[in-house]
Design a protein around this motif. Sequence first.
Motif, PDB file in Angstrom:
ATOM      1  N   UNK A 170      60.270  16.147   8.637  1.00  0.00           N
ATOM      2  CA  UNK A 170      59.380  16.865   9.828  1.00  0.00           C
ATOM      3  C   UNK A 170      58.853  16.090  11.057  1.00  0.00           C
ATOM      4  N   UNK A 171      58.657  14.739  10.764  1.00  0.00           N
ATOM      5  CA  UNK A 171      58.320  13.991  11.825  1.00  0.00           C
ATOM      6  C   UNK A 171      59.256  13.764  12.853  1.00  0.00           C
ATOM      7  N   UNK A 172      60.581  13.607  12.320  1.00  0.00           N
ATOM      8  CA  UNK A 172      61.708  13.587  13.372  1.00  0.00           C
ATOM      9  C   UNK A 172      62.024  14.735  14.161  1.00  0.00           C
ATOM     10  N   UNK A 173      62.015  15.724  13.463  1.00  0.00           N
ATOM     11  CA  UNK A 173      61.984  17.151  14.132  1.00  0.00           C
ATOM     12  C   UNK A 173      60.941  17.268  15.159  1.00  0.00           C
ATOM     13  N   UNK A 174      59.748  16.749  14.748  1.00  0.00           N
ATOM     14  CA  UNK A 174      58.520  16.977  15.950  1.00  0.00           C
ATOM     15  C   UNK A 174      58.833  15.863  17.066  1.00  0.00           C
ATOM     16  N   UNK A 175      59.500  14.900  16.868  1.00  0.00           N
ATOM     17  CA  UNK A 175      59.655  14.022  17.932  1.00  0.00           C
ATOM     18  C   UNK A 175      60.707  14.577  18.912  1.00  0.00           C
ATOM     19  N   UNK A 176      62.011  15.231  18.108  1.00  0.00           N
ATOM     20  CA  UNK A 176      63.176  15.641  18.899  1.00  0.00           C
ATOM     21  C   UNK A 176      62.674  16.915  19.466  1.00  0.00           C
ATOM     22  N   UNK A 177      62.131  17.888  18.875  1.00  0.00           N
ATOM     23  CA  UNK A 177      61.853  19.284  19.332  1.00  0.00           C
ATOM     24  C   UNK A 177      60.680  19.419  20.095  1.00  0.00           C
ATOM     25  N   UNK A 178      59.650  18.073  20.104  1.00  0.00           N
ATOM     26  CA  UNK A 178      58.313  18.132  20.762  1.00  0.00           C
ATOM     27  C   UNK A 178      57.583  19.024  19.896  1.00  0.00           C
ATOM     28  N   UNK A 179      57.508  19.024  18.626  1.00  0.00           N
ATOM     29  CA  UNK A 179      56.442  19.559  17.625  1.00  0.00           C
ATOM     30  C   UNK A 179      56.619  21.001  17.738  1.00  0.00           C
ATOM     31  N   UNK A 180      57.692  21.658  17.452  1.00  0.00           N
ATOM     32  CA  UNK A 180      57.662  23.033  17.281  1.00  0.00           C
ATOM     33  C   UNK A 180      57.211  23.584  16.109  1.00  0.00           C
ATOM     34  N   UNK A 181      57.372  22.933  15.028  1.00  0.00           N
ATOM     35  CA  UNK A 181      56.918  23.518  13.872  1.00  0.00           C
ATOM     36  C   UNK A 181      55.920  22.501  13.154  1.00  0.00           C
ATOM     37  N   UNK A 182      55.704  21.536  13.715  1.00  0.00           N
ATOM     38  CA  UNK A 182      54.793  20.435  13.169  1.00  0.00           C
ATOM     39  C   UNK A 182      53.552  20.777  12.695  1.00  0.00           C
ATOM     40  N   UNK A 183      52.932  21.881  13.233  1.00  0.00           N
ATOM     41  CA  UNK A 183      51.639  22.279  12.608  1.00  0.00           C
ATOM     42  C   UNK A 183      51.691  22.757  11.231  1.00  0.00           C
ATOM     43  N   UNK A 184      52.640  23.711  11.293  1.00  0.00           N
ATOM     44  CA  UNK A 184      52.689  24.566  10.026  1.00  0.00           C
ATOM     45  C   UNK A 184      53.409  23.710   8.976  1.00  0.00           C
ATOM     46  N   UNK A 185      54.255  22.751   9.552  1.00  0.00           N
ATOM     47  CA  UNK A 185      55.071  21.931   8.241  1.00  0.00           C
ATOM     48  C   UNK A 185      53.838  20.671   7.606  1.00  0.00           C
ATOM     49  N   UNK A 186      53.106  20.286   8.868  1.00  0.00           N
ATOM     50  CA  UNK A 186      51.924  19.163   8.102  1.00  0.00           C
ATOM     51  C   UNK A 186      50.919  19.939   7.360  1.00  0.00           C
ATOM     52  N   UNK A 187      50.580  21.202   7.459  1.00  0.00           N
ATOM     53  CA  UNK A 187      49.712  21.738   6.711  1.00  0.00           C
ATOM     54  C   UNK A 187      50.364  21.787   5.214  1.00  0.00           C
ATOM     55  N   UNK A 188      51.600  22.308   5.144  1.00  0.00           N
ATOM     56  CA  UNK A 188      52.330  22.147   4.106  1.00  0.00           C
ATOM     57  C   UNK A 188      52.578  21.051   3.140  1.00  0.00           C
ATOM     58  N   UNK A 189      52.894  19.883   4.043  1.00  0.00           N
ATOM     59  CA  UNK A 189      53.016  18.657   3.395  1.00  0.00           C
ATOM     60  C   UNK A 189      51.636  18.154   2.881  1.00  0.00           C
ATOM     61  N   UNK A 190      50.421  18.430   3.402  1.00  0.00           N
ATOM     62  CA  UNK A 190      49.206  18.032   3.120  1.00  0.00           C
ATOM     63  C   UNK A 190      48.735  18.692   1.934  1.00  0.00           C
ATOM     64  N   UNK A 191      49.051  19.948   1.485  1.00  0.00           N
ATOM     65  CA  UNK A 191      49.093  20.802   0.369  1.00  0.00           C
ATOM     66  C   UNK A 191      49.665  20.209  -0.828  1.00  0.00           C
ATOM     67  N   UNK A 192      50.747  19.858  -0.524  1.00  0.00           N
ATOM     68  CA  UNK A 192      51.678  18.893  -1.620  1.00  0.00           C
ATOM     69  C   UNK A 192      51.225  17.448  -1.830  1.00  0.00           C
ATOM     70  N   UNK A 193      50.628  17.142  -0.914  1.00  0.00           N
ATOM     71  CA  UNK A 193      50.062  15.762  -1.158  1.00  0.00           C
ATOM     72  C   UNK A 193      48.739  15.552  -2.077  1.00  0.00           C
ATOM     73  N   UNK A 194      47.883  16.825  -1.756  1.00  0.00           N
ATOM     74  CA  UNK A 194      46.649  16.959  -2.595  1.00  0.00           C
ATOM     75  C   UNK A 194      47.199  17.280  -4.167  1.00  0.00           C
TER      76      UNK A 194
END
Length: 226
Positions: A170-194
């Motif tokens: 997700x981080x690589x995709x954010x850097x290459x595509x300038x964070x197109x889906x980073x917000x949604x993906x980060x929220x999903x990863x935070x839920x998995x982290x919990x």
Amino acid sequence: MAGALAVGHPRCILISRALRVRHLSVWSSIWTETGSSTKTTTSSSSKSSSTSSSKAEHKKLTNRLSAVVDAVNERKLPAELRGRGNAIRSETDIANVVEQRIWHSMEEGHFENLPGKGKPLNLDTNPHVDPAEDMLYRILSRNGCAPEWVELNKEIRSNISEWRLALQKAWTSKVVQEGSHWEQESERLKALMRDINGKVLRYNLMVPFGRQIFGLKWEKEIDKLQ
């Protein structure tokens, strides 16, 4: 009596002296109280002198008793730490002395011909755990099973590995595509982290002491990628 110290042992002598000083102090106080009650006709100046003398004698006996106690405590220390007066001796000092003695014994070859040298260790029992708990572990091992915390540890490690791969993607995709889906993906990863941290908490509550692990921290994982 078995295990008793000899009468001439230095520790016995010191204890006997301490008891003698204590008896002298008690009899001295009794004698002072008796003498003060019988001499009702003495003058005020003689009473003051007697009180001063009694205090001086009591202080002298107290100092002697304190010296005996210090001497007894001194004998409890290793020979390397004696004779330092009022210097503070910590547990680290005693541990250093023990390590030095072990190294000296190794250099002199005292550990060369110990019983069982060259033979495999007997790992059937663990003397450092509760006997009932050790019995349960051995029963599980004989039946090809593992304790729950062992299986949970494997699950946690697998989840963390998959989570970090997803975060890196997700981080690589954010850097290459300038964070197109980073917000949604980060929220999903935070839920998995919990969820993973919840398993870590449950694991730490059931695992034997000293085997606890740390959970994930979002900021720390992001710092690794930057």
